[in-house]
Design an enzyme around this catalytic site. Structure first.
Site, mmCIF file in Angstrom:
data_model
loop_
_atom_site.group_PDB
_atom_site.id
_atom_site.type_symbol
_atom_site.label_atom_id
_atom_site.label_comp_id
_atom_site.label_asym_id
_atom_site.label_seq_id
_atom_site.Cartn_x
_atom_site.Cartn_y
_atom_site.Cartn_z
ATOM 1 N N HIS A 1 0.833 -1.199 0.000
ATOM 2 C CA HIS A 1 0.000 0.000 0.000
ATOM 3 C C HIS A 1 0.875 1.259 0.000
ATOM 4 O O HIS A 1 0.606 2.218 -0.729
ATOM 5 C CB HIS A 1 -0.932 -0.015 1.217
ATOM 6 C CG HIS A 1 -1.648 1.287 1.449
ATOM 7 N ND1 HIS A 1 -2.444 1.884 0.480
ATOM 8 C CD2 HIS A 1 -1.665 2.131 2.524
ATOM 9 C CE1 HIS A 1 -2.927 3.019 0.970
ATOM 10 N NE2 HIS A 1 -2.470 3.197 2.193
ATOM 11 N N ASP B 1 -19.971 12.150 -26.908
ATOM 12 C CA ASP B 1 -18.550 12.193 -26.551
ATOM 13 C C ASP B 1 -18.095 10.953 -25.773
ATOM 14 O O ASP B 1 -17.169 11.032 -24.978
ATOM 15 C CB ASP B 1 -18.213 13.466 -25.768
ATOM 16 C CG ASP B 1 -18.911 13.501 -24.421
ATOM 17 O OD1 ASP B 1 -19.881 12.740 -24.227
ATOM 18 O OD2 ASP B 1 -18.489 14.285 -23.556
ATOM 19 N N HIS C 1 3.345 7.694 4.406
ATOM 20 C CA HIS C 1 2.166 8.384 4.945
ATOM 21 C C HIS C 1 1.500 7.689 6.129
ATOM 22 O O HIS C 1 0.831 8.325 6.917
ATOM 23 C CB HIS C 1 1.136 8.653 3.843
ATOM 24 C CG HIS C 1 0.320 7.461 3.463
ATOM 25 N ND1 HIS C 1 0.724 6.556 2.516
ATOM 26 C CD2 HIS C 1 -0.875 7.009 3.915
ATOM 27 C CE1 HIS C 1 -0.178 5.606 2.400
ATOM 28 N NE2 HIS C 1 -1.171 5.848 3.234
ATOM 29 N N GLU D 1 0.886 6.774 12.081
ATOM 30 C CA GLU D 1 -0.375 6.212 12.530
ATOM 31 C C GLU D 1 -0.235 4.733 12.900
ATOM 32 O O GLU D 1 -0.862 4.267 13.846
ATOM 33 C CB GLU D 1 -1.422 6.379 11.424
ATOM 34 C CG GLU D 1 -2.683 7.014 11.941
ATOM 35 C CD GLU D 1 -3.723 7.167 10.852
ATOM 36 O OE1 GLU D 1 -3.337 7.379 9.687
ATOM 37 O OE2 GLU D 1 -4.905 7.054 11.172
ATOM 38 N N ASP D 2 0.553 4.010 12.134
ATOM 39 C CA ASP D 2 0.566 2.554 12.289
ATOM 40 C C ASP D 2 1.826 1.965 12.897
ATOM 41 O O ASP D 2 1.910 0.759 13.092
ATOM 42 C CB ASP D 2 0.367 1.881 10.913
ATOM 43 C CG ASP D 2 -0.969 2.213 10.295
ATOM 44 O OD1 ASP D 2 -1.838 2.705 11.042
ATOM 45 O OD2 ASP D 2 -1.141 1.998 9.086
ATOM 46 N N ASP E 1 -3.472 7.893 -1.639
ATOM 47 C CA ASP E 1 -3.739 6.913 -0.583
ATOM 48 C C ASP E 1 -5.129 6.317 -0.795
ATOM 49 O O ASP E 1 -5.321 5.096 -0.785
ATOM 50 C CB ASP E 1 -3.650 7.663 0.763
ATOM 51 C CG ASP E 1 -4.066 6.829 1.966
ATOM 52 O OD1 ASP E 1 -3.919 5.603 1.904
ATOM 53 O OD2 ASP E 1 -4.521 7.433 2.964
#
Ligand code: MN
Length: 503
Positions: A53, A264, A77, A81-82, A143
């Site tokens: 990821h 279109d 990123h 957090e993790d 993300d």
């Protein structure tokens, strides 16, 4: 044998080298090694390692031609957090810029769309206010797109929430920042989960119609290329572009669901060197084929509100075919696909001043967005605050919602009692309990940005408790509590005095 993540690293380096000859590839490798180690043992809902990821996000950013530091921030990123690593760790290893972007990522990931129409516009504003930096928005889009690609592994309720959030919050923001390509991806990936049957239907039409139409356009390409040559125009490229699925669907709804009325579905796009060439090409096309009435659009002279520029025309060709042409310069093309995100690409190619104007155009929107508040009666400072959009203003502030979707702006660390007094003094004085996101909580709970807060009041309650003074962060709540405590105390004395007189 390379792992998926290693292959993505290779792609990232290749893309960076192509778009930014001076990119620091060593830092990118370091970011990869660091993220791999930090996320070791963590897996995605899809079962793959988390590093996939991280690299997937980085690769999207590189494919949008973002410079190295934004790609690195994309790879990192989820670190704070993790994993146990902190922003300080990131700053020491990768510099302040990268740490700032990751900090923004972490802050906005707390915001969740809870499916109520009225929140959407406010949430979009909050998203931007908290992101503070367009780079944070772009990384967040990458993300999100990478996550949407594995959304089929999620439980259905989560699929729906994430898809709606993407459609209501992310896609409109991407659109207003002029990032057409990114908006298209966000919409197409979430469309499937929001209206699965409609998605299948629209996709069916696309699969059935596009190949035939593309074949026909190939034939036209030859004709138009000859005509251009005769008129001394050297196109940079002539190519067919297939309409994004969700945007096709929206148009179908407007045209009685009749695919025959969509001209279109596949358009022929002509990219030419100069603005003057655009008009020459339009003339050349109209000399050969008859334009449909009311379908010639000059978005060069009158750009769309998001800055989009092009000439559009729809013409009757031989064999009764109706074809749309889109004519633009290379720069208009970049701008249409990447919008504000095109800035970094140009910045390194020395086209800064020309581009600065366009960036301003997009940033102006951030401010305008703030003024668009027609349907929402908002009595908080929120809008006024956003109008000035001073970066520092939003430091140490959080934004929470009333159950009706209004935004209340509070300092970090604020509790439901601060919120209650911000709503109304009487609500504060009679506050007996609170729910956050429909969960009953203690009055000591710290509020987070994006929370939906509701206060229960008790009419029989005499007033605030003295220990509330310890729980509040706002001067407003503190002064109201003190005022009320004083009043009850005075009332108490008065009652004692009255009693004393009677006896
Ligand atoms: Mn992520």
């Amino acid at each position: 044998m390379y792992t998926a993540a290693e292959e993505m690293l290779r792609d990232v380096k290749k893309l960076l080298k192509e778009n930014h000859p001076n990119a620091n590839l060593e830092t990118v490798e370091r970011a990869y090694e660091f993220a791999k180690e930090a996320h070791a043992g963590q897996f995605r809902t899809s079962g793959g390692p988390h590093i996939d990821h991280a690299m997937g996000t980085g690769k999207l950013l590189a494919s949008w031609r973002m410079p190295d530091h934004i790609v690195v921030a994309g790879i990192l990123h989820d670190i704070t957090e993790d994993t146990p690593y902190t922003l300080k760790d990131l700053e020491t290893r990768f510099g302040r810029d990268v740490a700032d972007i990751v900090e923004g990522e972490t802050k906005i990931s707390a915001l969740k769309y809870r499916g109520r129409e009225r929140y959407a516009e406010n949430l979009r504003k909050m998203f931007l206010a908290i992101a503070q930096d367009v780079r944070v928005v772009i990384v967040k889009c990458a993300d999100r797109i990478d996550n949407l690609k594995t959304l089929n592994f999620f439980p259905e309720n989560k699929q729906k929430r994430i898809a709606f959030e993407t459609m209501e919050i992310y896609a409109p923001i991407a659109s207003r920042l002029g990032m057409g390509l990114i908006r298209g991806e966000l919409e197409d990936l979430s469309f499937k989960y929001i209206y699965p049957e409609e998605y299948e239907w629209a996709l069916g039409l696309l699969v059935e119609r596009v190949p035939k139409k593309e074949e026909y356009l190939d034939h036209l390409k030859g004709i138009i290329a000859d005509d251009l040559k005769k008129n001394q125009v050297n196109p940079i490229s002539i190519h067919g572009r297939v309409k994004h699925l969700y945007s096709l669907y929206k148009k179908l709804l407007k045209r009685d669901r009749d695919i025959e009325k969509i001209y279109d579905l596949v358009a022929l796009r002509l990219i030419v060197p100069a603005v003057q060439d655009c008009y020459t090409v339009l003339g050349v096309i109209h000399q050969r084929w008859t334009p449909l009435k009311g379908r010639i659009k000059d978005y060069i002279a009158q750009p769309k509100p998001n800055g989009y520029q092009s000439l559009h025309t729809t013409v009757f060709c031989e064999d009764g075919e109706i074809v749309e042409f889109q004519i633009r310069t290379q720069e208009m093309h970049e701008e249409a696909e990447f919008g504000i995100a095109a800035h970094w690409f140009y910045a390194e190619r020395g086209k800064t001043s020309e581009n600065a104007q366009k960036i301003n155009h997009h940033l102006k929107w951030l401010k305008e967005l703030v003024e668009i508040q027609k349907n929402i009666q908002d009595h908080t400072n929120f809008l006024k605050a956003l109008e000035s959009l001073k970066i520092d203003f939003f430091r140490d502030r959080i934004f929470v919602f009333t159950p009706k979707g209004d935004v209340i702006d509070l300092p970090e660390g604020a509790t439901p009692i601060d919120y209650a007094y911000a709503i109304h003094t009487e609500v504060g004085n009679h506050c007996s309990g609170a729910t956050i996101n429909e969960q009953a909580v203690s009055l000591k709970t710290t509020l987070q940005s994006g929370d939906v807060v509701e206060i229960t009041t008790d009419k029989n309650r005499k007033g605030p408790a003295a220990d509330w003074l310890e729980l509040v962060k706002t001067a407003h709540a503190r002064s109201k509590i003190k005022e009320n405590l004083k009043k009850t105390r005075l009332a108490g004395w008065a009652r004692i005095r009255d009693l004393a007189r009677k006896h």
